[in-house]
Motif scaffolding. Structure first.
Motif, PDB file in Angstrom:
ATOM      1  N   ASP A 165       0.821  -1.213   0.000  1.00  0.00           N
ATOM      2  CA  ASP A 165       0.000   0.000   0.000  1.00  0.00           C
ATOM      3  C   ASP A 165       0.854   1.261   0.000  1.00  0.00           C
ATOM      4  OD1 ASP A 165       0.786  -0.718   2.603  1.00  0.00           O
ATOM      5  OD2 ASP A 165      -0.876   0.375   3.520  1.00  0.00           O
ATOM      6  N   GLU A 166       2.005   1.233   0.694  1.00  0.00           N
ATOM      7  CA  GLU A 166       2.885   2.399   0.705  1.00  0.00           C
ATOM      8  C   GLU A 166       3.498   2.618  -0.668  1.00  0.00           C
ATOM      9  OE1 GLU A 166       3.779   4.981   2.645  1.00  0.00           O
ATOM     10  OE2 GLU A 166       1.996   4.335   3.738  1.00  0.00           O
TER      11      GLU A 166
ATOM     12  N   ALA B  80      -1.148  -4.655  -4.215  1.00  0.00           N
ATOM     13  CA  ALA B  80      -1.778  -4.183  -2.984  1.00  0.00           C
ATOM     14  C   ALA B  80      -3.056  -4.959  -2.688  1.00  0.00           C
ATOM     15  CB  ALA B  80      -2.067  -2.688  -3.080  1.00  0.00           C
TER      16      ALA B  80
ATOM     17  N   ALA C 109      -4.020  -5.092   1.337  1.00  0.00           N
ATOM     18  CA  ALA C 109      -3.727  -3.754   1.849  1.00  0.00           C
ATOM     19  C   ALA C 109      -4.700  -2.698   1.357  1.00  0.00           C
ATOM     20  CB  ALA C 109      -2.299  -3.360   1.453  1.00  0.00           C
ATOM     21  N   ILE C 110      -5.414  -2.985   0.262  1.00  0.00           N
ATOM     22  CA  ILE C 110      -6.465  -2.090  -0.219  1.00  0.00           C
ATOM     23  C   ILE C 110      -7.690  -2.950  -0.521  1.00  0.00           C
ATOM     24  CG2 ILE C 110      -4.850  -0.397  -1.167  1.00  0.00           C
ATOM     25  CD1 ILE C 110      -5.428  -1.499  -3.968  1.00  0.00           C
TER      26      ILE C 110
ATOM     27  N   MET D 220      -6.211   7.549  -1.797  1.00  0.00           N
ATOM     28  CA  MET D 220      -5.550   6.408  -1.160  1.00  0.00           C
ATOM     29  C   MET D 220      -6.308   5.980   0.092  1.00  0.00           C
ATOM     30  SD  MET D 220      -3.065   4.410  -1.790  1.00  0.00           S
ATOM     31  CE  MET D 220      -2.960   2.854  -0.888  1.00  0.00           C
TER      32      MET D 220
ATOM     33  N   ARG E 163      -7.881   2.201   0.839  1.00  0.00           N
ATOM     34  CA  ARG E 163      -7.588   1.407   2.047  1.00  0.00           C
ATOM     35  C   ARG E 163      -8.865   1.059   2.810  1.00  0.00           C
ATOM     36  NH1 ARG E 163      -2.569   5.113   3.050  1.00  0.00           N
ATOM     37  NH2 ARG E 163      -0.801   3.690   2.732  1.00  0.00           N
TER      38      ARG E 163
ATOM     39  N   ALA F  66     -10.439  -2.559   3.302  1.00  0.00           N
ATOM     40  CA  ALA F  66      -9.458  -3.618   2.984  1.00  0.00           C
ATOM     41  C   ALA F  66      -9.539  -4.726   4.009  1.00  0.00           C
ATOM     42  CB  ALA F  66      -8.055  -3.024   2.982  1.00  0.00           C
TER      43      ALA F  66
END
Length: 210
Positions: A103-104, A156, A161-162, A199, A203, A206
């Protein structure tokens, strides 16, 4: 953009010279060319495509004759700057995927996308000319960014993560909206805030992380 320049740009591939192998540049010539491209990218992103070529040459620490030896038309310089920006964005996706959580990596890449859009806005009218002229280099690079973003989004999603229904095409559509946002001294910061909100939405919902 004057029509003679547009015609020169669109007809550049008709001489047959494009089919000849390019002669390798000497190390000093390569450095000069790289400095010119970097200076032009910065100038186009902040001042627009009509910025003075003499100013670009001065910023790169070379003479205007050196600029014209590498880039005989403004459109030739714009095309190379555009390709450089695309390649840097694609390389960033690969680097971030190797060094950051999924995700980052996506979040940081989307912020870099804002800088790419800033440069693209600065080159707007000339990029349209390159598109119409069916520049092979322009066509070759245009599909790389959707593929880079798809890789980041898919990674992701796979990591949980998302949200699982995230679609890279939808994300790119949302990201590209910053191109049309009203200009102003705070354009870049407003665009970065928008990307952070996007973003946050990705998220939200998730799967829980272990």
């Amino acid at each position: 953009m004057d029509e003679s320049k547009a015609s020169e740009a669109s007809g550049a591939g008709d001489t047959g010279l494009a089919d000849l192998p390019a002669r390798p540049l000497r190390a000093d010539a390569r450095r000069n060319r790289d400095r010119l491209v970097a200076a032009a990218a910065s100038a186009f992103g902040t001042e627009g495509v009509d910025t003075s070529l003499e100013a670009i040459a001065r910023s790169a620490g070379v003479g205007i004759g050196t600029l014209y030896r590498h880039f005989p038309t403004r459109e030739a310089l714009i095309e190379v700057v555009y390709c450089r920006e695309v390649e840097a964005l694609v390389a960033a996706a690969e680097d971030l995927s190797c060094t950051q959580p999924a995700d980052e990596a996506l979040a940081q890449w989307m912020q870099r996308f804002v800088d790419y859009i800033a440069a693209k806005r600065g080159m707007g009218e000339s990029l349209k000319i390159l598109f119409v002229s069916k520049s092979p280099l322009f066509a070759e690079k245009s599909g790389l960014i959707p593929l880079a973003l798809k890789g980041l989004v898919d990674r992701a999603v796979a990591a949980g993560a998302i949200r699982a229904d995230a679609d890279s095409g939808d994300v790119l559509h949302a990201l590209s909206s910053v191109y049309a946002a009203a200009s102003g001294p705070d354009w870049r910061e407003r665009s970065r805030r928008l990307v952070r909100l996007l973003m946050d939405g990705l998220r939200y919902g998730a799967p829980a992380r272990p």
